[in-house]
Design a protein around this motif. Structure first.
Motif, short mmCIF file in Angstrom:
data_model
loop_
_atom_site.label_atom_id
_atom_site.label_comp_id
_atom_site.label_asym_id
_atom_site.label_seq_id
_atom_site.Cartn_x
_atom_site.Cartn_y
_atom_site.Cartn_z
N PRO A 184 70.34 94.87 -48.20
CA PRO A 184 69.72 93.55 -48.10
C PRO A 184 68.31 93.55 -48.67
CG PRO A 184 69.75 94.62 -45.94
CD PRO A 184 70.57 95.47 -46.87
N GLU A 185 67.93 92.40 -49.18
CA GLU A 185 66.58 92.25 -49.72
C GLU A 185 65.57 92.26 -48.58
OE1 GLU A 185 63.91 92.03 -52.84
OE2 GLU A 185 66.10 92.09 -53.01
N ILE A 186 64.64 93.19 -48.61
CA ILE A 186 63.59 93.26 -47.60
C ILE A 186 62.26 93.11 -48.33
CG2 ILE A 186 62.45 94.69 -45.86
CD1 ILE A 186 65.11 96.06 -45.35
N SER A 187 61.53 92.07 -47.99
CA SER A 187 60.29 91.77 -48.71
C SER A 187 59.12 91.74 -47.75
CB SER A 187 60.40 90.42 -49.43
OG SER A 187 59.16 90.07 -50.01
N ASP A 188 58.00 92.27 -48.23
CA ASP A 188 56.76 92.19 -47.47
C ASP A 188 55.90 91.02 -47.94
OD1 ASP A 188 57.17 94.47 -45.84
OD2 ASP A 188 56.69 95.75 -47.54
N GLU A 189 56.53 90.06 -48.63
CA GLU A 189 55.77 88.96 -49.20
C GLU A 189 55.03 88.19 -48.13
OE1 GLU A 189 56.33 84.91 -51.92
OE2 GLU A 189 58.04 86.21 -51.47
N LEU A 190 53.77 87.92 -48.40
CA LEU A 190 52.96 87.11 -47.51
C LEU A 190 52.92 85.70 -48.08
CD1 LEU A 190 51.01 86.95 -45.06
CD2 LEU A 190 49.16 87.47 -46.65
N ILE A 191 53.50 84.74 -47.37
CA ILE A 191 53.48 83.35 -47.81
C ILE A 191 52.11 82.76 -47.50
CG2 ILE A 191 54.59 81.10 -47.63
CD1 ILE A 191 56.37 83.33 -48.77
N PHE A 192 51.42 82.35 -48.54
CA PHE A 192 50.07 81.83 -48.36
C PHE A 192 50.14 80.41 -47.81
CE2 PHE A 192 45.83 80.41 -49.54
CZ PHE A 192 45.07 81.53 -49.27
N LYS A 193 49.62 80.20 -46.58
CA LYS A 193 49.78 78.91 -45.89
C LYS A 193 48.46 78.25 -45.53
CE LYS A 193 54.20 80.22 -43.81
NZ LYS A 193 54.96 80.41 -42.53
N ASP A 194 47.32 78.85 -45.89
CA ASP A 194 46.03 78.27 -45.56
C ASP A 194 45.75 77.11 -46.54
OD1 ASP A 194 43.34 77.64 -45.16
OD2 ASP A 194 42.84 79.70 -44.60
N GLU A 195 46.10 75.89 -46.13
CA GLU A 195 46.02 74.75 -47.02
C GLU A 195 44.59 74.44 -47.46
OE1 GLU A 195 48.49 73.25 -48.37
OE2 GLU A 195 50.07 74.28 -47.26
N LEU A 196 43.63 74.53 -46.54
CA LEU A 196 42.25 74.23 -46.89
C LEU A 196 41.71 75.22 -47.92
CD1 LEU A 196 40.71 73.26 -43.41
CD2 LEU A 196 41.30 71.74 -45.31
N LEU A 197 41.96 76.51 -47.68
CA LEU A 197 41.52 77.53 -48.62
C LEU A 197 42.24 77.39 -49.95
CD1 LEU A 197 39.90 80.02 -49.36
CD2 LEU A 197 41.62 81.43 -48.19
N LEU A 198 43.51 77.06 -49.89
CA LEU A 198 44.30 76.91 -51.12
C LEU A 198 43.72 75.79 -51.99
CD1 LEU A 198 46.76 77.76 -52.78
CD2 LEU A 198 48.10 76.09 -51.49
N LYS A 199 43.38 74.66 -51.38
CA LYS A 199 42.81 73.56 -52.15
C LYS A 199 41.48 73.96 -52.78
CE LYS A 199 45.02 69.77 -49.63
NZ LYS A 199 44.80 68.57 -48.76
N ARG A 200 40.68 74.69 -52.03
CA ARG A 200 39.39 75.14 -52.56
C ARG A 200 39.60 76.08 -53.75
NH1 ARG A 200 37.23 76.42 -48.04
NH2 ARG A 200 37.33 78.71 -48.08
N LEU A 201 40.59 76.97 -53.63
CA LEU A 201 40.87 77.90 -54.72
C LEU A 201 41.45 77.18 -55.94
CD1 LEU A 201 42.42 80.87 -52.69
CD2 LEU A 201 40.09 80.69 -53.58
N GLN A 202 42.28 76.17 -55.69
CA GLN A 202 42.87 75.41 -56.80
C GLN A 202 41.82 74.68 -57.61
OE1 GLN A 202 45.70 73.10 -54.52
NE2 GLN A 202 47.43 74.44 -55.09
#
Length: 342
Positions: free
Chosen positions: A202-220
């Motif tokens: 099975p696919e096992i991933s350590d992916e971290l889903i980035f969910k910090d919306e405020l920080l994301l908007k600032r970075l965008q």
């Protein structure tokens, strides 16, 4: 694998050395390559235990016990890695329990004492049996009681499964993707051994889903620059042991480089409790806050992509892997050379 400090009992040592000696006489490395996996379904275990045999090339003899999907994924990652990547980060892949057949000077004094207490006698090269726990980022260390019990069950069943293979009762086409499977049938009240297709991993991933919306908007909103960034986590090749009863570990160093100008952008030693994916995300967001969004992020392999994919895809930053990491590789060589001279 859990790190409990309880040492194996003498009864466990006796069973381990008994089955390891039996396997030594069977010499499975005469017929199996390390990629010819044997799969054991142990009662009470949720995932298969995979067995790999080393020694066909005549260099290092041993039996690797991979107790689950995540562990065998690390094994395949090792196979997928280039020689260059293995030299740069040799500690990033192994998660298994090893039974080695080596030389006397490879054993610790306390292991030789156990052998002496059991009235066992080993002589010559590749005849001294010892056991190690291999875990990503940690120094190869002595097994504990829980690991010993797992190895006893795994090696005993491997030995029985191999008897069916070596006797010719079962033929396994390993090159076509088959495995030798051994499992217990409650209905028939017996162990079954058969050649079957390798079970899907099975696919096992350590992916971290980035969910910090405020920080994301600032970075965008940050401008995009023309810098191609290399990112990697290296192990400093000097083990550290915080407490005498703990397994020594290799400190991790997170590094960022400007790929074109070959200039370091960030270096930080990571606390042993922080996860790789969290450290990578923090470092990348810090860089973007200071310098803007990079044009590209270069990482070592597809396994590292999971650390940065969520954030980069939301920022429109492309990710490249498998194209070499010349800045970080050169840095790692210099670091290794410096450490060896200390």
């Amino acid at each position: 694998m859990k790190k409990k400090n309880t040492a194996p009992s003498m009864e466990q040592w006796a069973k381990l050395y008994e089955v390891a000696t039996t396997i030594k006489h069977q010499a499975p490395w005469n017929t199996l390559w390390d990629t010819d996996l044997v799969t054991i379904m142990l009662p009470g275990q949720n995932e298969p235990v995979f067995i790999s045999v080393m020694g066909r090339n005549g260099e290092c003899y041993g039996i690797g016990v991979y107790p689950g999907y995540r562990e065998i994924i690390g094994f395949y990652r090792l196979l997928d890695s280039s020689e260059e990547d293995l030299q740069m980060n040799p500690l990033s892949f192994q998660n298994c329990l090893m039974c080695y057949y080596g030389d006397r000077d490879e054993l610790a004094p306390k292991e030789r004492e156990v052998i002496k207490s059991l009235n066992l006698k080993f002589r010559g090269e590749n005849n001294w049996i010892y056991f190690r726990s291999m875990e990503e980022g940690y120094y190869p260390w002595f097994i504990n009681a829980d690991q010993a019990e797992l190895m006893i069950n795994a090696l005993q069943n491997f030995s029985m499964a191999y008897m069916h293979l070596s006797s010719g009762k079962i033929k396994v086409d390993f090159e076509s993707g088959e495995t030798l499977m051994r499992q217990y049938s409650p209905e028939r009240k017996e162990w079954l051994n058969e050649a079957v297709p390798m079970p899907p991993i099975p696919e096992i991933s350590d992916e971290l889903i980035f969910k910090d919306e405020l920080l994301l908007k600032r970075l965008q909103n940050k401008p995009k620059n023309n810098v191609s960034v290399e990112m990697d986590i290296l192990y400093i090749p000097t083990p550290v042991q915080d407490k005498a009863e703990e397994t020594p570990y290799f400190p991790r160093l997170l590094v960022l480089f400007d790929r074109k100008n070959e200039l370091p952008l960030d270096q930080q030693i990571l606390d042993k409790k922080i996860k790789n994916e969290d450290a990578v995300t923090d470092a990348l967001t810090n860089y973007i806050n200071k310098y803007g969004k990079p044009s590209k992020v270069f990482v070592r392999d597809r396994y590292f992509v999971c650390y940065v994919d969520s954030l980069c895809s939301q920022l429109g930053v492309s990710i490249t892997y498998g194209k070499g990491m010349h800045c970080i590789d050169e840095f790692a060589e210099q670091m290794t050379g410096f450490m060896s001279e200390m």
